[in-house]
Every structure is written in structure tokens, then in C-alpha cells.
Design a protein around this motif. Structure first.
Motif, PDB file in Angstrom:
ATOM      1  N   GLY A   9      54.024  45.006  37.872  1.00 20.30           N
ATOM      2  CA  GLY A   9      53.368  45.673  37.950  1.00 20.30           C
ATOM      3  C   GLY A   9      52.764  44.771  36.130  1.00 20.30           C
ATOM      4  N   GLY A  10      52.908  44.524  35.863  1.00 18.15           N
ATOM      5  CA  GLY A  10      51.993  43.522  35.185  1.00 18.15           C
ATOM      6  C   GLY A  10      51.508  42.131  35.926  1.00 18.15           C
ATOM      7  N   TYR A  11      51.973  41.573  36.423  1.00 15.89           N
ATOM      8  CA  TYR A  11      51.273  40.434  37.349  1.00 15.89           C
ATOM      9  C   TYR A  11      50.325  41.457  37.745  1.00 15.89           C
ATOM     10  CZ  TYR A  11      54.158  36.618  35.995  1.00 15.89           C
ATOM     11  OH  TYR A  11      54.858  35.861  34.959  1.00 15.89           O
ATOM     12  N   GLN A  12      50.720  42.287  38.545  1.00 15.04           N
ATOM     13  CA  GLN A  12      49.443  43.276  39.636  1.00 15.04           C
ATOM     14  C   GLN A  12      48.450  43.578  39.035  1.00 15.04           C
ATOM     15  OE1 GLN A  12      50.426  43.870  42.387  1.00 15.04           O
ATOM     16  NE2 GLN A  12      48.967  44.756  43.503  1.00 15.04           N
ATOM     17  N   ILE A  13      48.290  44.327  37.795  1.00 13.36           N
ATOM     18  CA  ILE A  13      47.127  44.511  36.796  1.00 13.36           C
ATOM     19  C   ILE A  13      46.406  43.246  36.728  1.00 13.36           C
ATOM     20  CG2 ILE A  13      48.119  46.456  35.802  1.00 13.36           C
ATOM     21  CD1 ILE A  13      47.983  44.482  33.163  1.00 13.36           C
ATOM     22  N   GLN A  14      46.564  42.004  36.874  1.00 11.53           N
ATOM     23  CA  GLN A  14      45.423  40.968  36.673  1.00 11.53           C
ATOM     24  C   GLN A  14      44.626  41.072  37.992  1.00 11.53           C
ATOM     25  OE1 GLN A  14      45.857  36.552  35.300  1.00 11.53           O
ATOM     26  NE2 GLN A  14      47.734  37.745  35.788  1.00 11.53           N
TER      27      GLN A  14
END
Lengths: 378, 381
Positions: A309-314
């Protein structure tokens, strides 16, 4: 004043409540930073959840990250119970990937797929196990600290990978092997683009088996006794040598399996970046799970979700990458701090009104009783 | 215990508030990849994927400058970027995410994204992918890069005139062909004006690792090198050189412009720089007018995609004049740094006089020229 007192047994409510509150506290801390960066925290957290669990594809990608975490963390649960602090899952993962990839790159091309894959997985497992035997032997023979040895072996493993990738395993000067042939690719279990692979079943099986070993077998009992008191274990006739070596082999072997499974199923090529840092995340997963292999499965999925999810929010929120790191580390920080509350009773005491040495005030009720007794006696 | 219980209750209350609102946000339709009704003309959506931070002061920032150039010069595009994407399994998902979020054109700027882009391109035929420095192509995956060797050669000329110890240190990330071309071209320029000078190579094994880059530069300075050339993505080697009272040569962008003091800027003799902007504009426009075709682009100084930054005032005018005459020859297509004779470290002529190394050989270059101190690990084929 704060006082810490070790708990004999942690109540189950605390085991559940404390991690939940820790995560929330971590989210709050992350929110503060986001507010300074003029980002709406609620939308960011929503995007993380959506990026990790929002669709079948994103959830399967979360599980892709979770598989190596599960394999490694359940193995660590076993050795950590023995108080053998293997920090070297990363190195064992790399060596496993190298050993298994050797067959994929240089093995006989005509071998049938099931046979080749089985041999690759076995070789990867053996490689990881071998890498874990080194610190285990040093520990049982010369009592060398396994934390230092396993940690440093991680670097050696990384450089062995460098050696091969910049050496004869690379192609045209690039640190990238040729692509694995279809025969050497571990099957994926969902239609593309999902990359979820049968390593998931390895992980779940490993978790159950390790759980049984810990709970139901003599060996599991012996590891625990060894962890509590080595001397007592020796008096009780436990073969310390054998127990340490076997546990280390299981933990290292699982890490090696994680390495070759991820490389063969997800990357399908051997390169410098094979996500070996999951070896460190797995340590956190095992610890947060209270060294329970079944809980470790759940924690691994959550940590994987945080990463995915962390990569996704970028991409979705266009927030700077630093924010992702802030969120992840605040949550982990609070989770680890929360461990104190689960393992220790935190006691808030008023400042002592009597100087140390004189009769301690035990509590209001008791002192009243004492007063009355004193009055009665007068 | 009471205190603990109270704080737990408070936290739980917060949990409920945050939790319920959080879920609500998650449930409401997607935040940013705007499915808003398209205005009159549909904008071209372009994404960039960087391996380092967008403001790393080097390679990724040079691409970021290119993105901003594209954004400013083409009102019909909408751009975004993802930074610090590792080259492991995560990169493939990033490219797929952009494709499924409706991006028409996606640039991947690091070599290690190669297979991830191949896989993502296969399943998303309507998205165009462009990969910097790679060699795998397909119908919707093109490759592009610049001939940095030309500025490398010119900066070598400057270094050859400026060194006093005749020892140059080169901080290099990897021994891949791209980096070896840089060292070789630099050394060709260096030895053209100063046949006694040598280049010592140190690898950092990372594109972006400022601490290690600084340490590598210091080790070279300790060996007597008086000019440090950076082949890595951060300005750390130049800082180390300046602090030791020596010169540095920058990479990726005009690193003198980023220095804090005029003295420090002066210590940067020049930089070999990327100008991605005009190229990105060209690619975006070719996608807009439907003329985009997959292929390999490898442009040089004549195209303006690479150049050397303004030279430091520490360099005498005579040297600058000489560099400019050589630059003109390159611009006119009359000279390349890979013109023979080129001699390897063992003294053997590999490229005979009167010939030029082919592009194919340059792309797979695996040997250092005479004058380079350092080894390349032997690679498979």
C-alpha cells in the motif's frame, strides 16, 4: 513515577488490544507529519488500505510480498524461542536464491518441470540451511555470539551474489542473469497479472508444521527449555548440540526456500536486487507475533500490506516517498514500544511520602487498618 | 493499571473515529487518478518512474527536470512521477499500476527496470513504455539513451590539463558497459593532452549511496588523486574533493550550480550533463500525433541530449578554447571518442587506426583502455 514489573502471563485482551492501539498511535503520529506536508492523512490511509486490499489483484500482490515474510518469520519463531537470535534470514535467503538459481541457469535443459523445480527448491533450502549451520556450529562449539555472526554473514552472502552476478552469471556485463526457462519457473496460481505463486502453500504448511513442532513435539519442548535455561536443559539430558543445529537448519532452510521461491516465481531472473531485505522485516514479523508461527502468518500479511500500500500511495495520492517511510516507521516504532506493555506491568506510583528505609506505605486501605489496630491497642 | 485502562479506552475511542472515517474514505470513489469527465481534448497522461529520490541532485533529478520541461512546453500533457522505486519485484507492479490508471506513456529511467517493463508492456499493449539504457524492446516498449561518452571525453581534456599529480580518481557505480564507456572516453581525452596521467577506478555498487560515494572519493584522494570524477548520482564525491582542496568533475546535471559557496562551485571543473527535456517533449508529441514507433534512440551532443556544463573559472581560457575546438569536431560528426587507435590495458590495439568502434561493441563494452587502473569482473556472455 513509572515502574515496570515483568508479567508472568500476558492476558489475552492485552495481547490483542495493545497491538491495535499501537498501530493507531502510529497512524496518529504519521498523520501529524502528513498535516505538516499538507496531505490529508485519512485519504492517504484510505489509499494504503485500497492499495493493499482494494481488489483481487492488489491483494494477491500483497500476498506476493507476504509469502517470503511468512516462510522466514515462522522459522525465526522456532529459533528465537530457543534464544538463538538469528539475524541472518537475509543472508540465508540470498544463498538459497543463488543455490536454487544455479540449477535454473545451468541445470540440464531437458529435465521435466516438476523434477527441476523440486530440485531447485531442495537445493535452495539446503543452501539456506548450510548458511545457518555456520553460526550454529560456532555457537555450540565456541559459544560465539550468533547475532554478530549471522549479521555479518548477511554481508558475505550479498557479496557472493555480487561475485556471481558480475562474474559468469551476468549477461554482457550487466548484473542480470538470463531469464529462467519455463521449466524453472515456480507456477503462479492466479491468472496474470497476478504473480501469486504456490510458495504461499509452502508458507502456510511451514507455519502449521512449526506450530506443531513447538506445541506438540518433544523437540519443540526442548528448544523452549533450552531458551529458558541452558544449564537446566543440560541437566535434564537435552542434547544441546543437536537441538541448536536442527533448529538453525530449519530456520535457515525456510529462509533459503523463501529466496529461491520468490526468485523463481516472481522475478524469474537472478539479479542484485532480489528483495532480500524481507529478511529483516521477517524478524519484526516474528517478534510482533510473540513467536507464535500462526500469528506470524497474519502479521506477515499486515506488514506486506503496509509495504504494498505504501508504494501505491505514491501513484494514487502523489505524495512524496518519504511519507511512506514515516508512516511505516511510526507504526513499527509504536508496535515495538507496545511490546513493553504486553510483557511488563506498568505501575504508576505516587511519589513516596516516606523516605526509603522507613516503613513503606502499602496502600490506603492497609494503612487505615493499621491505624485502627494501633488505636485499638492504645 | 487504572491509568493504563483509561489510556486504552481513550485510544480505542480515537480508533473508532479514525477507523470509521478512514473506511469511509476508502469506500468513496478513487482519490486522484481522475475519472473526471474529459474536457474538450483528452490530455496525454505521462508517468516517470525513478530509481532514486526525484531531488537526488543527480541522475533522477535530471530526469525530473526533463519531466518539468515537458510539462511546461506541452499544455496537452499531464505528468506525474514515482520515486525511490527499487529494482526488485516492486517495480513491475508500479509499471502495471500506471498502465491500469490510464497512463498513455510511461518512462522508466533505470537499467534494472528492464524485465519489469518487458512484462508490464506485454500485458498493456495500449500503453507506450520507454526504457532508458536498456536493450530489450517490443511493439510498445522502446529504449533511449544518450552518448554521455562525448562530454566524458571533453571533461577528460580539461582534467588532463588541470592535474598536477597526474592521478585522476573515478567513482563508478557498476562495471556495466554504460559506466565502462564513460571511463574509457574520459581516459581517451585525458591521455590525449597528458599521456602520463592515469585514472583509478573505485566501484560503489550502488547508483545512489552518498555516504559510500564520499568514502570512495576520500580513498582516491588519499592515494594522491587530485581530481575526482563522479559517475554516480549524488554530489558527495565532489564535496569530498572540495574539502580536500582538490577539484571535482560532476555528473548528471550542472553540479557547480548546486554548490553552497562560490569557492565550492569553482572546485567543480565542469559536469557532464543530461538534457532530457527536449527529447521527452519529442516523444510525447510523437505519441500525441500517432507517429510513435518502438525503437532505440541513442543521441549525442549534436541532438543536445548530453553536454558539458559551463567550465569553472579555475580553468585557463586556452584550455577552454581547445575543448571548444574538439567539441565542434564532435558536433560536426568528424570525431568520436571511440575512433581508433584504442589500446587496452595490456597494450594491445583493439580498435585499429582509421576505424571506429561499432555501436554494438560500445553497448557491450567490457574492457578498459590503457591508462585506467582497475579491473572489470569477467562476465558471462
Amino acid at each position: 513515577m513509572l515502574r515496570f514489573e515483568k508479567r508472568d502471563k500476558t492476558p489475552i485482551q492485552l495481547r490483542v488490544l495493545v497491538p491495535i492501539c499501537s498501530v493507531l498511535l502510529g497512524l496518529l503520529m504519521g498523520s501529524v507529519v502528513m498535516l505538516f506536508a499538507h496531505v490529508n492523512p485519512l485519504r492517504v490511509y484510505g489509499a494504503i488500505v485500497k492499495g493493499a486490499f482494494g481488489s483481487a489483484y492488489t491483494f494477491s500482490e500483497t500476498l506476493v510480498i507476504a509469502v517470503p515474510l511468512i516462510l522466514m518469520s515462522v522459522g525465526l519463531c522456532l529459533v528465537y524461542r530457543m534464544k538463538f537470535f538469528n539475524i541472518g534470514a537475509k543472508g540465508q535467503y540470498i544463498i538459497g536464491a543463488i543455490c536454487g538459481s544455479y540449477l535454473a541457469l545451468f541445470g540440464p535443459a531437458t529435465m521435466s518441470r516438476p523434477l527441476l523445480l523440486t530440485l531447485m527448491m531442495v537445493l535452495g533450502t539446503l543452501g539456506g540451511a548450510l548458511w545457518a549451520i555456520i553460526p550454529a556450529l560456532l555457537k555450540v562449539y565456541w559459544n560465539v555470539n550468533e547475532v554478530i555472526v549471522t549479521l555479518l554473514l548477511n554481508y558475505i552472502a550479498s557479496y557472493i551474489l555480487w561475485f556471481f552476478m558480475y562474474g559468469t552469471w551476468g549477461t554482457r556485463g550487466f548484473p542480470l542473469s538470463k531469464n529462467f526457462a519455463l521449466n524453472a519457473q515456480l507456477p503462479r496460481i492466479l491468472p496474470p497479472p497476478s504473480r501469486l505463486h504456490i510458495g504461499l502453500f509452502f508458507g502456510l504448511a511451514a507455519a502449521v508444521i512449526i506450530w506443531i513442532i513447538i506445541r506438540k513435539t518433544r523437540f519443540g519442548y526442548e528448544t523452549r527449555v533450552l531458551g529458558e535455561n541452558e544449564r537446566a536443559a543440560r541437566y535434564a539430558g537435552i542434547n544441546v548440540f543437536k537441538t541448536v543445529i536442527i533448529a538453525a537448519v530449519i530456520s535457515g532452510g525456510l529462509a533459503g526456500l523463501a529466496g529461491i521461491a520468490h526468485t523463481s516465481a516472481v522475478l524469474r531472473v537472478l539479479q542484485l536486487e532480489i528483495n532480500s531485505d524481507y529478511g529483516y522485516t521477517a524478524i519484526i514479523a516474528a517478534w510482533l507475533a510473540g513467536l507464535d508461527p500462526l500469528v506470524a502468518v497474519g502479521i506477515s500479511v499486515l506488514l506486506a500490506a503496509l509495504e504494498a500500500g505504501g508504494y501505491q500511495i505514491q501513484i494514487v495520492m502523489r505524495v512524496p516517498f518519504g511519507i511512506v517511510g514515516v508512516i511505516e516507521s511510526s507504526i513499527l516504532f509504536c508496535l515495538l514500544a507496545g511490546e513493553i506493555v504486553t510483557h511488563y506491568r506498568v505501575i504508576l506510583t505516587r511519589r513516596l511520602s516516606t523516605p526509603p528505609g522507613s516503613t513503606p506505605r502499602i496502600g490506603k486501605k492497609c494503612s487505615v487498618a493499621l491505624d485502627e489496630r494501633a488505636r485499638g491497642g492504645a | 493499571m487504572k491509568f493504563l485502562r483509561i489510556s486504552l479506552v481513550v485510544l480505542l475511542a480515537i480508533a473508532f473515529v479514525v477507523g470509521s472515517t478512514g473506511c469511509k474514505t476508502a469506500a468513496t470513489p478513487t482519490p486522484t487518478p481522475t475519472p473526471t469527465p474529459a474536457p474538450a481534448a483528452k490530455k496525454l497522461k505521462v508517468a516517470f518512474v525513478y530509481v532514486g529520490p526525484h531531488n537526488d541532485g543527480g541522475y533522477s533529478q535530471a530526469h525530473e527536470d526533463g519531466r518539468l520541461y515537458l510539462q511546461q512546453n506541452d499544455p496537452n500533457v499531464e505528468t506525474t512521477y514515482a520515486e525511490s522505486i527499487p529494482e526488485g519485484s516492486q517495480s513491475e507492479k508500479t509499471f502495471r499500476d500506471y498502465a491500469s490508471a490510464g497512463y498513455d506513456l510511461v518512462f522508466g529511467t533505470s537499467f534494472g527496470f528492464m524485465d519489469a517493463m518487458v512484462n508490464a508492456a506485454k500485458d498493456n499493449p495500449t500503453t507506450k513504455f520507454m526504457h532508458a539504457s536498456g536493450y530489450k524492446r517490443s511493439d510498445n516498449l522502446g529504449t533511449y539513451f544518450g552518448r554521455m561518452e562525448q562530454p566524458d571525453y571533453l571533461s577528460g581534456l580539461i582534467a588532463g590539463k588541470m592535474t598536477k599529480t597526474n592521478k585522476i580518481g573515478f567513482v563508478l557505480p557498476f562495471s556495466i558497459p554504460e559506466c565502462i564507456r564513460e571511463v574509457d572516453a574520459f581516459t581517451v581525452g585525458l591521455r590525449e593532452v597528458n599521456p602520463k596521467a592515469t585514472v583509478t577506478v573505485v566501484y560503489t555498487n550502488s547508483w545512489f549511496d552518498p555516504a559510500k560515494e564520499g568514502d570512495s572519493a576520500k580513498s582516491l584522494l588519499n592515494k594522491g588523486c587530485d581530481i575526482i570524477v563522479s559517475g554516480v548520482d549524488s554530489p558527495a564525491p565532489l564535496d569530498a574533493a572540495f574539502k580536500a582542496g582538490k577539484y571535482g568533475i560532476g555528473y548528471d546535471m550542472d553540479m557547480a550550480a548546486g554548490m553552497k559557496t562560490p569557492e565550492e562551485a569553482k572546485s567543480v571543473l565542469t559536469s557532464r550533463i543530461w538534457h532530457w527535456g527536449p527529447y521527452y517533449l519529442k516523444v510525447a508529441q510523437s505519441v500525441e500525433d500517432g507517429t510513435w514507433k518502438s525503437g532505440d534512440y541513442w543521441g549525442g551532443m549534436a541532438d543536445g541530449i548530453v553536454d558539458i556544463a559551463p567550465v569553472s573559472s579555475a580553468v585557463p581560457q586556452a584550455v577552454i578554447d581547445y575543448v571548444n575546438t574538439r567539441k565542434q569536431l564532435i558536433l560536426d560528426g568528424k570525431y568520436t571518442p571511440f575512433d581508433g587507435p584504442m589500446v587496452n590495458q595490456a597494450g594491445k590495439v583493439i580498435v585499429p587506426k582509421g576505424t571506429t568502434m561499432s555501436d554494438a561493441d560500445q553497448l557491450n563494452l567490457q574492457w578498459f583502455v590503457q591508462g585506467v587502473i582497475g579491473a572489470i569482473p569477467k562476465s558471462g556472455s
